[in-house]
Scaffold this active site. Structure first.
Site, PDB file in Angstrom:
ATOM      1  N   GLY A 141      40.410  -8.313 -11.152  1.00  8.40           N
ATOM      2  CA  GLY A 141      40.894  -8.271  -9.774  1.00  8.40           C
ATOM      3  C   GLY A 141      40.979  -6.850  -9.269  1.00  8.40           C
ATOM      4  N   GLY A 191      42.828  -4.321  -5.705  1.00  5.68           N
ATOM      5  CA  GLY A 191      43.563  -4.241  -4.457  1.00  5.68           C
ATOM      6  C   GLY A 191      43.186  -2.995  -3.697  1.00  5.68           C
ATOM      7  CG  MET A 227      46.991   1.369  -4.929  1.00  8.06           C
ATOM      8  SD  MET A 227      48.490   2.352  -4.736  1.00  8.06           S
ATOM      9  CE  MET A 227      49.600   1.499  -5.854  1.00  8.06           C
ATOM     10  CE  LYS A 279      48.277  -3.063  -9.864  1.00  5.20           C
ATOM     11  NZ  LYS A 279      49.291  -3.313  -8.806  1.00  5.20           N
ATOM     12  CD  GLU A 312      50.883 -23.935 -19.406  1.00  2.10           C
ATOM     13  OE1 GLU A 312      50.727 -24.975 -20.051  1.00  2.10           O
ATOM     14  OE2 GLU A 312      50.918 -22.805 -19.931  1.00  2.10           O
TER      15      GLU A 312
END
Length: 645
Positions: free
Chosen positions: A17, A19, A21, A39, A143
């Site tokens: 994934g 975003g 920045m 990240k 989940e």
């Protein structure tokens, strides 16, 4: 980044994934042997001190929080200019993706999700941290529909400056931003509460309260316009839940819930009154946290406020200003309100006329207007039983399940994986709607046949069992492939697989060796018994010769090779059987052969010393049995009655 090792322990596996920045990767911690999410600050911001500071702020803010509804932070570091944060790896989808897949959520599920979000934000507020970027893209659905809030990238401590801007730019996601953030004002806990209200609004209605191509226009809407009440979009939403949503989205901070805990208590009280119990499309670039011109927003907001005061003032000075401003406008501008009023009146009359006609004759405009179904609904990703229940009372809609279910990597068992016609197809009025659906059987798609070259049978079995495929194993000798190694496979590697494919694995038995086997004693057996005895010994019956003999017809009276001779495994043994004509003496047992069966216990013992040669009769077993009867006299031996097979 894929393949790199950060901090000498985090091996990056794949990108999952990203975003505004940072990029997010799945990695494995080699020290603790577990998966983590990393990240990494984008390359274009590695030299930007402001973004590095915000990145570090996120690490510090999230690392201080421990809550079941907040993604945990394990580590932070910088290596070769790469700034990264190591977080808990969460399996699931973002709340934005969940809304895109399911459309409008039921108000009960929206209530459950909002309670979980409030629990997380209340925990952060108690630590003095304001998130400032609450949005569905920053919330994971895990989940059992457990939510986890993440990405504290623009969070601020409450004891620091609460300004949401840097210079003339405001930071935030414009569709979920609060009015005070939009104008670059002071932010506190109530800023997050506004964003939670927007998220609740989107879950209940399936749409954003304010939307426009221009982000500045959206920010102005947050400051000036009131959202359409949710119950005008979805009538089934309870009025009390609508009130909670709209209170959270109040323009003035003082009119909102003052803390996340206060909003949480209101939600739980509503939940209690209702008597229910719940759990305590990939995002596009516009969903990223980004900067926009806050100065332009403030300027337009000031003009709006000033104009509003001028129009609403009663003193002569304000009226004179308004009159002068009107005179300065061109004639073309003055005509716009008149034209708009005329158009509005025409539309209003048309709508009233249509409503009146439809009230007098409901079938005048077709059945579509009566039940509100004008296009094929999207059923993909929904549980079949719930869909059948939902459309049970709809006379125009018929859901038809295809007989064969299909494997799917995306959908669980019982979930609709495909439909025909496709969603959004326009429906003719009064026409019967038949929607054919294909349901997932819960199995994973097999994909393509893997290659087992150089692998063992154990490895191949594991791979095929994991794919849920049936297979057959054929063993054969091979001088070049070691024992239990795969010699070849059917079908070949790369072939597309389906549930009906026949998979055969040819497995090596190693080198073929000549093993010597001792020939069993066959004299006295029938031909069938001799054949069975040879088969059990790993040999086979060769030629069969018939010769006259006093022995019963079909009895073996000779064998070649002889008893206890060595023969290669799989070799042949020839036999001679009696024709019963009595012209030749039967072949006697070898002198080395004892009077009792060599491989079995004798069935009878002589009571006195026999003076005659024992007679061997065939038996019904696969082993020869020597029968030595009790002699009547020294010269005469009684022969037992022939035993048939």
């Amino acid at each position: 980044m894929v393949g790199k090792i950060l901090g000498e322990r985090y091996q990056v596996i794949k990108r999952i994934g990203g975003g505004g920045m940072a990029e997010v990767y799945k990695a494995r911690c080699t020290l603790l042997n577990r998966y983590v999410a990393i990240k990494v600050l984008r390359n274009e911001f590695r030299d930007d001190k402001e973004f590095i500071a915000r990145f570090n702020t996120e690490a510090q803010a999230a690392a201080s929080l421990t809550h079941p509804n907040i993604v945990s932070v394990y580590d932070v570091g910088c290596e070769a200019g790469v700034h990264y944060i190591v977080m808990e790896y969460v399996e699931g989808v973002t709340l934005k993706e969940y809304i895109c897949q399911n459309g409008v959520l039921s108000w009960k599920q929206a209530l459950d999700f909002t309670i979980q979000i409030c629990q997380a934000i209340d925990s952060a507020h108690r630590k003095g941290i304001v998130h400032r970027d609450i949005k569905p893209q920053n919330i994971m659905v895990c989940e059992n529909n457990v939510l986890k809030v993440m990405d504290f990238g623009i969070a601020r401590n409450l004891n620091k400056n609460g300004q949401t801007q840097d210079g003339k730019n405001a930071i935030g996601t414009v569709h979920y931003i609060s009015p005070e953030q939009a104008r670059g004002g002071y932010v506190d806990e109530k800023t997050d509460i506004y964003s939670i209200g927007v998220v609740l609004y989107e879950m209940m209605t399936g749409r954003l309260p304010f939307n426009h191509e221009n982000p500045v226009s959206v920010a102005i809407m947050h400051m000036q316009q009131k959202p359409t009440p949710p119950r005008e979009i979805v009538l089934s939403i309870p009025a009390a839940l609508e009130d909670i949503c709209l209170r959270a989205m109040s323009k003035e901070q003082v009119q909102r819930f003052q803390t996340a805990g206060e909003m949480l208590r209101s939600l739980r009280e509503f939940q209690k009154n209702q008597g229910i119990h719940t759990h305590s499309q990939p995002e596009e670039e516009d969903s990223f946290t980004k900067k926009y011109d806050a100065e332009q927003v403030r300027k337009r907001d000031t003009e709006y406020t000033k104009s509003k005061k001028e129009k609403g003032g009663d003193d002569m000075e304000n009226r004179e200003k308004v009159r002068k401003n009107v005179k300065k406008k061109s004639k073309k501008e003055n005509k716009k309100p008149i034209i708009a009023a005329i158009v509005t009146a025409v539309i209003l009359v048309s709508v009233l006329t249509v409503l009146l006609i439809n009230w007098i004759d409901p079938g005048f405009f077709g059945g579509g207007a009566k039940d509100g179904i004008t296009r094929i609904p999207n059923l993909i990703g929904k549980d079949l039983e719930k869909v059948l229940e939902e459309y049970e009372d709809e006379d125009r809609v018929e859901i038809i399940e295809e007989e064969d279910r299909i494997p799917s990597d995306k959908y669980d068992e019982g979930v609709i994986a495909a439909q025909s016609p496709k969603a959004g197809t326009k429906i003719e009025d009064n026409k019967k709607i038949k929607i054919k659906v294909i349901v997932s059987n819960g199995e994973k798609e097999a994909g393509k046949m893997p290659s087992f070259a150089g692998k063992t049978l154990t490895d191949a079995k594991k791979a095929l069992n994991k794919l849920g495929l049936e297979y057959e194993v054929v063993e054969e000798y091979n001088d070049s492939v070691s024992r239990n190694g795969i010699i070849r496979q059917i079908p070949k590697a790369g072939t597309k697989l389906d549930k009906d494919v026949q998979i055969i694995l040819y497995v090596s038995k190693g080198e073929e060796k000549d093993e010597e086997i001792s020939v069993p004693y066959l004299i006295g057996m029938s031909q069938t018994q001799a054949k069975n005895a040879l088969k059990e010994a790993g040999l086979k019956l060769g030629s069969v010769t018939v010769k006259p003999s006093d022995e019963p017809v079909g009895t073996v009276i000779g064998q070649d090779p002889e008893y206890q001779d060595s023969v290669r495994e799989g070799g042949s043994v020839n036999i001679v059987i009696s024709s019963g004509e009595g012209e030749e003496e039967p072949t006697k047992a070898p002198t080395a052969e004892p009077t009792v069966e060599p491989t079995a216990e004798p069935t009878a013992e002589p009571t006195a010393e026999p003076t005659a040669e024992p007679t061997v009769e065939p038996t019904t077993t696969s082993e020869p049995v020597a029968i030595t009867p009790e002699p009547q006299t020294a010269e005469t031996v009684a022969v037992p009655e022939e035993v048939t097979e």
